[in-house]
Motif scaffolding. Sequence first.
Motif, mmCIF file in Angstrom:
data_model
loop_
_atom_site.group_PDB
_atom_site.id
_atom_site.type_symbol
_atom_site.label_atom_id
_atom_site.label_comp_id
_atom_site.label_asym_id
_atom_site.label_seq_id
_atom_site.Cartn_x
_atom_site.Cartn_y
_atom_site.Cartn_z
ATOM 1 N N SER A 157 1.213 -1.198 -0.180
ATOM 2 C CA SER A 157 0.039 -0.199 -0.514
ATOM 3 C C SER A 157 0.775 1.496 0.513
ATOM 4 C CB SER A 157 -0.911 0.087 1.434
ATOM 5 O OG SER A 157 -0.136 0.382 2.228
ATOM 6 N N GLU A 158 0.182 2.896 0.083
ATOM 7 C CA GLU A 158 1.203 3.205 -0.200
ATOM 8 C C GLU A 158 1.395 3.894 0.784
ATOM 9 O OE1 GLU A 158 -1.705 7.536 -1.135
ATOM 10 O OE2 GLU A 158 -2.937 5.953 -2.175
ATOM 11 N N PRO A 159 2.206 4.680 1.521
ATOM 12 C CA PRO A 159 2.744 4.844 2.983
ATOM 13 C C PRO A 159 1.496 4.980 3.605
ATOM 14 C CG PRO A 159 4.702 5.876 1.482
ATOM 15 C CD PRO A 159 3.627 5.389 0.555
ATOM 16 N N MET B 1 5.296 16.445 1.187
ATOM 17 C CA MET B 1 3.964 16.677 1.412
ATOM 18 C C MET B 1 3.264 15.910 0.240
ATOM 19 S SD MET B 1 1.354 19.748 2.246
ATOM 20 C CE MET B 1 2.220 20.255 3.600
ATOM 21 N N VAL B 2 2.112 15.058 0.399
ATOM 22 C CA VAL B 2 1.181 14.577 -0.945
ATOM 23 C C VAL B 2 -0.479 15.001 -0.776
ATOM 24 C CG1 VAL B 2 0.035 12.308 -1.723
ATOM 25 C CG2 VAL B 2 2.440 12.227 -0.438
ATOM 26 N N ILE B 3 -0.320 16.241 -1.545
ATOM 27 C CA ILE B 3 -2.369 15.956 -1.426
ATOM 28 C C ILE B 3 -2.580 15.454 -2.446
ATOM 29 C CG2 ILE B 3 -3.835 18.896 -2.714
ATOM 30 C CD1 ILE B 3 -1.182 19.376 -1.457
ATOM 31 N N GLU B 4 -3.869 15.349 -1.727
ATOM 32 C CA GLU B 4 -5.238 14.644 -2.696
ATOM 33 C C GLU B 4 -6.307 14.986 -2.756
ATOM 34 O OE1 GLU B 4 -3.174 10.279 -0.369
ATOM 35 O OE2 GLU B 4 -4.316 11.701 1.144
ATOM 36 N N TRP B 5 -5.898 16.507 -2.026
ATOM 37 C CA TRP B 5 -8.240 17.306 -2.564
ATOM 38 C C TRP B 5 -7.514 18.384 -3.744
ATOM 39 C CZ3 TRP B 5 -7.865 22.869 -3.690
ATOM 40 C CH2 TRP B 5 -9.421 22.804 -3.166
ATOM 41 N N LEU B 115 6.379 7.700 -2.325
ATOM 42 C CA LEU B 115 6.184 8.016 -2.722
ATOM 43 C C LEU B 115 5.100 8.259 -4.580
ATOM 44 C CD1 LEU B 115 6.769 12.149 -1.512
ATOM 45 C CD2 LEU B 115 4.295 10.887 -1.335
ATOM 46 N N HIS B 116 6.803 8.343 -5.802
ATOM 47 C CA HIS B 116 6.055 8.264 -7.323
ATOM 48 C C HIS B 116 5.541 6.614 -7.657
ATOM 49 C CE1 HIS B 116 7.969 11.914 -7.910
ATOM 50 N NE2 HIS B 116 8.860 11.266 -7.925
ATOM 51 N N GLU B 117 5.930 5.886 -6.504
ATOM 52 C CA GLU B 117 4.972 4.667 -7.080
ATOM 53 C C GLU B 117 3.563 4.813 -7.011
ATOM 54 O OE1 GLU B 117 6.487 1.620 -3.976
ATOM 55 O OE2 GLU B 117 8.064 1.351 -5.547
ATOM 56 N N ALA B 118 3.098 5.984 -6.225
ATOM 57 C CA ALA B 118 1.215 5.894 -5.672
ATOM 58 C C ALA B 118 0.806 6.750 -7.093
ATOM 59 C CB ALA B 118 1.420 6.484 -4.924
ATOM 60 N N ASP B 119 1.855 6.706 -7.739
ATOM 61 C CA ASP B 119 1.582 7.404 -9.097
ATOM 62 C C ASP B 119 1.984 6.530 -10.912
ATOM 63 O OD1 ASP B 119 1.394 8.855 -11.654
ATOM 64 O OD2 ASP B 119 3.179 10.316 -10.850
#
Lengths: 481, 481
Positions: A157-159, B1-5, B115-119
């Motif tokens: 999963s993501e972090p 920081m990951v922005i999900e909004w 982080l980039h794996e979520a992309d």
Amino acid sequence: MVIEWRPNRNSSLSLHQQIVDWMKQQITSGEWPVATKLPSQRSLADSFGVNRSTIITAIDELIADGLLETKVGSGTFVSNNTWNVLAASKQPDWRKYVRNGLHEPNIQTIQDINLHEADTAMIRLGTGELSPSLLPVKKIEQTLQSTAFDAYSLGYSEPKGDKRLRQSISDHLKEKGVNVSPGSLMIVSGGLQALQLIAVGLLPKGSLILHESPSYLNSVHPFQSAGMHLAGLSKQGRGTIPNQIKRINRKRKASLLYTVPTFNNPTNATWTKEERLDLLSICKKEQIPIIEDDVYSDLWLEKEPPPPLKSFDADGLVLHIGSMSKTLSPGLRIGWIAGPMPVIERLADIKMQMDYGSSALSQHLVATWLSQGLYSKHLDWLRRELLARRDFTLALLNQYFEGIAKWQTPQGGFYIWVELGKPIVNPTLFKLAIKEHLLINPGYIYEPNNHTHLRLSYSYASEDQLAYGIQTLSNIIRRLI
Amino acid sequence: MVIEWRPNRNSSLSLHQQIVDWMKQQITSGEWPVATKLPSQRSLADSFGVNRSTIITAIDELIADGLLETKVGSGTFVSNNTWNVLAASKQPDWRKYVRNGLHEPNIQTIQDINLHEADTAMIRLGTGELSPSLLPVKKIEQTLQSTAFDAYSLGYSEPKGDKRLRQSISDHLKEKGVNVSPGSLMIVSGGLQALQLIAVGLLPKGSLILHESPSYLNSVHPFQSAGMHLAGLSKQGRGTIPNQIKRINRKRKASLLYTVPTFNNPTNATWTKEERLDLLSICKKEQIPIIEDDVYSDLWLEKEPPPPLKSFDADGLVLHIGSMSKTLSPGLRIGWIAGPMPVIERLADIKMQMDYGSSALSQHLVATWLSQGLYSKHLDWLRRELLARRDFTLALLNQYFEGIAKWQTPQGGFYIWVELGKPIVNPTLFKLAIKEHLLINPGYIYEPNNHTHLRLSYSYASEDQLAYGIQTLSNIIRRLI
């Protein structure tokens, strides 16, 4: 040591010979290293389902072979001379490793509780867990039957954890007045892991943590094992909690304050709204962030408790911990932390180094339960069941504990914090209870010098077990007084 | 920081106003504490799906309000003066907490990879994970559909984990020549947690751990964060591995040796049977227990590798780690440790303090897969798929990397350890690859001074992605040489 093997009664080998062969194999394979202590003869006889005389014959034979040795008064051990007997064997001294590790072991009484919980003959009067009959097993099975996975969700999963689950938790928290975006939330494998991550992620060694005493933190060691110090605050203590905080913080800067403000473990106390606002105000002034352990608040019985500390927190002062373990099922291992984003991202980075995230199956199931309203329906049912169990247990206490103890009526959660008139709550009482197949949680687990309290729980044992268990326990206690 | 909004395009509020409001809320709620660094304008524009000019207007407005500030050359930050602006706000200095925690952060390149794996636009050329197309999603769903739970299994598990699962693992290990009883096995949430437990459970601070270099242990920090030291052994180093062990151990007693003897991460090297026996013999003589990280050995391609070290271990010298993450699904988070019983019981006690056991759903699923033969059927299929992927990838390397790099043909596992002719494997190459949407695992993750190697993986990216990715990567590299 837990023995899970049994001799085969249909074998052509005698029971005694099978036991000798098996023990030899445990020793020669290194599963039982040098100096391992064997369970008592009585306990071995129980585990193997054989007479004690069979055990004695087998052990005598292994002593004669030089594989075991007896130390008078302390038991039977794997012999130090094993290497004389087993040609070319030279085992590492694992005892030293076990002794020298950094992490504190559980205190003996808790290790004993963990072990005895595996024994279904035990009546668990103190267990902080839902009874199997209160777990929505059939409904969980139904959800799994209609489960379709996105293959991506079965990868690492993501972090911060599954996004859909974080969204559902964010929505769930809104209902309690807590506004946190999914990006400021991370999934953990239960509330205890949250404490573990905070302990190793945010504090230099030797930091001071304030907590209410008695405290759940004395029964687990996430902070102590990371080298942090604890200082207890007490509602019975000198001055109000805010004054105690000020006094301690003047002497030595505290790094965090840990609290279970709603249906406390073990006392079941709940902070009023005014007390909550006071606590926030003093912690803000003293610059002490708060860990709010909020795993019981969904379990109110007749009326909702005041909103969580986090709902009043406009300063990013509170790390809020929640969990599904007390309400839906501990086996899922799903909890969360909500807090300022840089803190969450730091903790998520550490979690990636600790276990690479929580179970995707569990995350998927919980997201479904939250988003489809199954969770809140389950809570409605669960509250009614717990209310009935509470009243049943209070009636038993009135019947059997009158005159020897005092207690409050729980407004939610699992626990009744019973105060005995005499300081007899010690390891002897714990062991006497075990002999009667009763498992209790003594006060000294939560407060080292507390020998007057017991944490009873109405959530786990069945009605029959509660009736028998509480009566039997009162007999044991009356004998000791 | 990951922005999900993201702003709502159907809202009556302008995009710019929505962004200002949202950022204000992040700041005033404490989700973005003082001094939080914002992502770049370009990255914010991407996250929000708006023009960069909209971002600039919004940020300018918040700067004018005193909520944000810009430091030339280093970016935009939540202002230190926030407390002047937000009446009565006084936030704790979370930066200090994030900086001061005990646990090592992941190195920057690994944080970037996570982080980039979520992309999903990224082509993952180095990922040590099965492709979603290689996960048996439908079969897992089928198993879940026929799942019936014993309610007890949804409670907290016993310290060592589900007994049925431990029995299945014990049977599974027998097929590899490893004889361990279920009582000498414990369930963990993946191989990394096994290392974590060993690090904090068995070693005093400052202990010395030997490991092969390059090493997976340089890319994660379970031992380093617990205060242990690492010393590298190298097949390319001075003298044989046994001689290196002797030399180091003479100077300073080593506490453990960590090895991935089969399909190593990252080199894919496999120890021969003779090398294994030599290692055991020297470690026995020098009294250095071994951690055998054996998470890849089920993934042989054409012929079975030599049996695990644990199969030759008659002295309780080896702690054997296995996992379902590389073979069945990482999302399950199920692995195990086998070793001497007192060691396992110590580690199980610590696990009870860390996360109270692994997911019951996951344990149940894995037990079913092992005991019903589904796992070994899946492996037969998986090996054929991985073999085809390996050959496809080798053909691409022959086409695009000839003359600029060398590599061995993998006999199993996921990895090709590619050695470039020039030392250009540095954070610049990593970032150039990211720009082309390629995610690579540079050698310096596994060996700090290694600037010649890349860990490529044929297990994750699709054939199309591999073809495009390897060609593009070779272009980047040829430009740098």
